[in-house]
Design an enzyme around this catalytic site. Structure first.
Site, PDB file in Angstrom:
ATOM      1  N   HIS A 153       0.802  -1.220   0.000  1.00  8.77           N
ATOM      2  CA  HIS A 153       0.000   0.000   0.000  1.00  8.77           C
ATOM      3  C   HIS A 153       0.840   1.278   0.000  1.00  8.77           C
ATOM      4  O   HIS A 153       0.300   2.368  -0.201  1.00  8.77           O
ATOM      5  CB  HIS A 153      -0.935   0.016   1.217  1.00  8.77           C
ATOM      6  CG  HIS A 153      -1.743  -1.239   1.326  1.00  8.77           C
ATOM      7  ND1 HIS A 153      -1.462  -2.230   2.243  1.00  8.77           N
ATOM      8  CD2 HIS A 153      -2.788  -1.682   0.597  1.00  8.77           C
ATOM      9  CE1 HIS A 153      -2.327  -3.229   2.069  1.00  8.77           C
ATOM     10  NE2 HIS A 153      -3.138  -2.924   1.082  1.00  8.77           N
TER      11      HIS A 153
ATOM     12  N   HIS B 119      -7.212   4.752   5.288  1.00 11.14           N
ATOM     13  CA  HIS B 119      -6.608   3.662   4.507  1.00 11.14           C
ATOM     14  C   HIS B 119      -5.112   3.909   4.380  1.00 11.14           C
ATOM     15  O   HIS B 119      -4.665   5.036   4.163  1.00 11.14           O
ATOM     16  CB  HIS B 119      -7.259   3.578   3.125  1.00 11.14           C
ATOM     17  CG  HIS B 119      -6.925   2.321   2.376  1.00 11.14           C
ATOM     18  ND1 HIS B 119      -5.730   2.152   1.720  1.00 11.14           N
ATOM     19  CD2 HIS B 119      -7.617   1.159   2.200  1.00 11.14           C
ATOM     20  CE1 HIS B 119      -5.705   0.948   1.156  1.00 11.14           C
ATOM     21  NE2 HIS B 119      -6.843   0.331   1.435  1.00 11.14           N
TER      22      HIS B 119
ATOM     23  N   GLU C 249      -2.966   3.288   2.073  1.00  4.62           N
ATOM     24  CA  GLU C 249      -2.502   3.865   0.814  1.00  4.62           C
ATOM     25  C   GLU C 249      -2.702   5.380   0.801  1.00  4.62           C
ATOM     26  O   GLU C 249      -1.819   6.131   0.359  1.00  4.62           O
ATOM     27  CB  GLU C 249      -3.240   3.224  -0.365  1.00  4.62           C
ATOM     28  CG  GLU C 249      -2.709   3.710  -1.699  1.00  4.62           C
ATOM     29  CD  GLU C 249      -3.552   3.298  -2.885  1.00  4.62           C
ATOM     30  OE1 GLU C 249      -3.686   4.118  -3.815  1.00  4.62           O
ATOM     31  OE2 GLU C 249      -4.078   2.168  -2.887  1.00  4.62           O
TER      32      GLU C 249
ATOM     33  N   SER D 169     -10.156  -5.041   3.101  1.00  2.00           N
ATOM     34  CA  SER D 169      -9.711  -4.909   1.713  1.00  2.00           C
ATOM     35  C   SER D 169     -10.658  -3.982   0.963  1.00  2.00           C
ATOM     36  O   SER D 169     -11.803  -4.336   0.682  1.00  2.00           O
ATOM     37  CB  SER D 169      -9.678  -6.282   1.033  1.00  2.00           C
ATOM     38  OG  SER D 169      -9.594  -6.134  -0.375  1.00  2.00           O
ATOM     39  N   SER D 170     -10.170  -2.804   0.624  1.00  2.00           N
ATOM     40  CA  SER D 170     -11.005  -1.797  -0.043  1.00  2.00           C
ATOM     41  C   SER D 170     -11.559  -2.323  -1.359  1.00  2.00           C
ATOM     42  O   SER D 170     -12.755  -2.221  -1.639  1.00  2.00           O
ATOM     43  CB  SER D 170     -10.177  -0.530  -0.282  1.00  2.00           C
ATOM     44  OG  SER D 170     -10.920   0.417  -0.998  1.00  2.00           O
ATOM     45  N   ASN D 171     -10.685  -2.924  -2.195  1.00  2.00           N
ATOM     46  CA  ASN D 171     -11.161  -3.333  -3.527  1.00  2.00           C
ATOM     47  C   ASN D 171     -12.154  -4.492  -3.428  1.00  2.00           C
ATOM     48  O   ASN D 171     -13.065  -4.599  -4.237  1.00  2.00           O
ATOM     49  CB  ASN D 171      -9.976  -3.647  -4.450  1.00  2.00           C
ATOM     50  CG  ASN D 171      -9.353  -4.997  -4.184  1.00  2.00           C
ATOM     51  OD1 ASN D 171      -9.771  -6.010  -4.726  1.00  2.00           O
ATOM     52  ND2 ASN D 171      -8.330  -5.025  -3.339  1.00  2.00           N
TER      53      ASN D 171
ATOM     54  N   SER E 181      -6.299  -9.172  -3.567  1.00  2.00           N
ATOM     55  CA  SER E 181      -5.296  -9.681  -2.632  1.00  2.00           C
ATOM     56  C   SER E 181      -5.626 -11.103  -2.167  1.00  2.00           C
ATOM     57  O   SER E 181      -5.165 -11.544  -1.128  1.00  2.00           O
ATOM     58  CB  SER E 181      -5.170  -8.740  -1.431  1.00  2.00           C
ATOM     59  OG  SER E 181      -6.443  -8.342  -0.967  1.00  2.00           O
TER      60      SER E 181
END
Length: 320
Positions: A79, A129, A131, A227-229, A272
């Site tokens: 990230h 987050h 990132e 996990s954002s995505n 991921s």
């Protein structure tokens, strides 16, 4: 309902992206090259199974670099980290391997470049987050985080003609563009990033779910809650027409009641997630009558990234 009418639509692409693959292999090869323990700042990628597997092999996950013993080896996660974290590691004389995804690094470079040109940078992303913290840390005096529609109204810029938006790489494509439109209403001269910040893998996985979801009563996304995505895939599935969608780490977390009256189950996974977890879910569904599996392919991914330079040098030296 006869068993033969039940089916699974399996999204492709799904699972590991090139940046995650590189980060996980980086920790595995660091353990092989240097031996345990190898310290990792934050989770190397946001997946429970991956983190536990690496922990079993000798990786030690810490929240901050100051938790790493002086002079030890630390890997920075996919990230990305801010310059302040690099400085902290240097002060503690830590040996570092930077496993930041190259696509995240690209956004870092954009933030530095536009800050140098004295732009106000509107960073679209989720507060807290990792990132976002890393990218904002490249130019803290120039970056404002825009997470919600309410945040759009709070933005204050010095010169409306020198404003650019950047984004976290793992967002919903549609939601990001909606946020950009809201920002552009306030700042008509808002500039776009030089190239798309949302990573190809995030975008591709969302496209595959959009193609699949209208045919599914239920979409199960394999991925972790942080996990954002992966979370975005659940949202995209619902928006694209699935009656229900859930996020699970493992097949055993699926509630059998979700299958009541369901003919077609869509299955996908975040960027991921190792495919073994998806195959476990497919096998679990087959045991419950969903044995007919059809892959829905919307893109072929051939992207690969070379390992971090520090690790390549160490492995070359060890081989000689």
């Amino acid at each position: 309902m006869s068993a033969t009418t039940k089916r699974v639509l399996l999204a492709k692409p799904r699972g590991y992206c090139a940046g995650v693959d590189r980060a996980v292999i980086t920790v595995e090869q660091a353990l092989e090259t240097y031996g345990p323990p190898v310290y990792v700042r934050k989770e190397i990628v946001h997946n429970k199974y991956v983190v536990e597997t690496l922990r079993d092999r000798g990786a030690i996950f810490v929240d901050e670099a100051d938790e790493v013993p002086e002079g030890a080896l630390v890997v920075f996660s996919a990230h990305g980290v801010s310059p302040a974290v690099h400085d902290q590691a240097a002060q503690r004389n830590l040996r570092t391997i930077d496993a930041t995804c190259p696509l995240v690094t690209k956004v870092h470079f954009e933030a530095k470049r536009f800050a140098k040109d004295d732009y106000d940078i509107l960073l679209i992303g989720h507060e807290g987050h990792e990132e976002v913290e890393g990218t904002a840390g490249e130019a803290p005096d120039h970056v404002q985080l825009v997470d919600t529609a309410e945040d759009v109204d709070k933005v204050v810029v010095r010169d409306p003609s020198k404003v650019i938006w950047l984004s976290q790489t793992t967002l919903s494509v549609d939601e990001t563009l909606e946020r950009v439109d809201q920002l552009r209403e306030r700042f008509p001269d808002l500039q776009n990033p030089p190239s798309d910040d949302i990573c190809y893998a995030t975008s591709n996985r969302q496209t595959a779910v959009k193609a699949m979801a209208p045919q599914c009563e239920l979409v199960i996304v394999v991925g972790s809650q942080n996990s954002s995505n992966s979370k975005r895939l659940v949202e995209v599935a619902l928006q694209a027409g699935a009656n229900a969608s859930y996020l699970v780490d493992f097949a055993k977390e699926v509630d059998e009641s979700w299958l009541d009256g369901v003919t077609t189950v869509g299955v996908t996974s975040g960027a991921s997630v190792p495919d073994i977890l998806v195959m476990d879910l497919v096998a679990w569904l087959a045991e419950r009558g969903y044995g007919d599996v059809e892959e829905i392919t919307t893109a072929e991914e051939k992207v690969t990234f070379s390992l971090p330079a520090e690790l390549r040098k160490a492995r070359k030296a060890a081989a000689n």
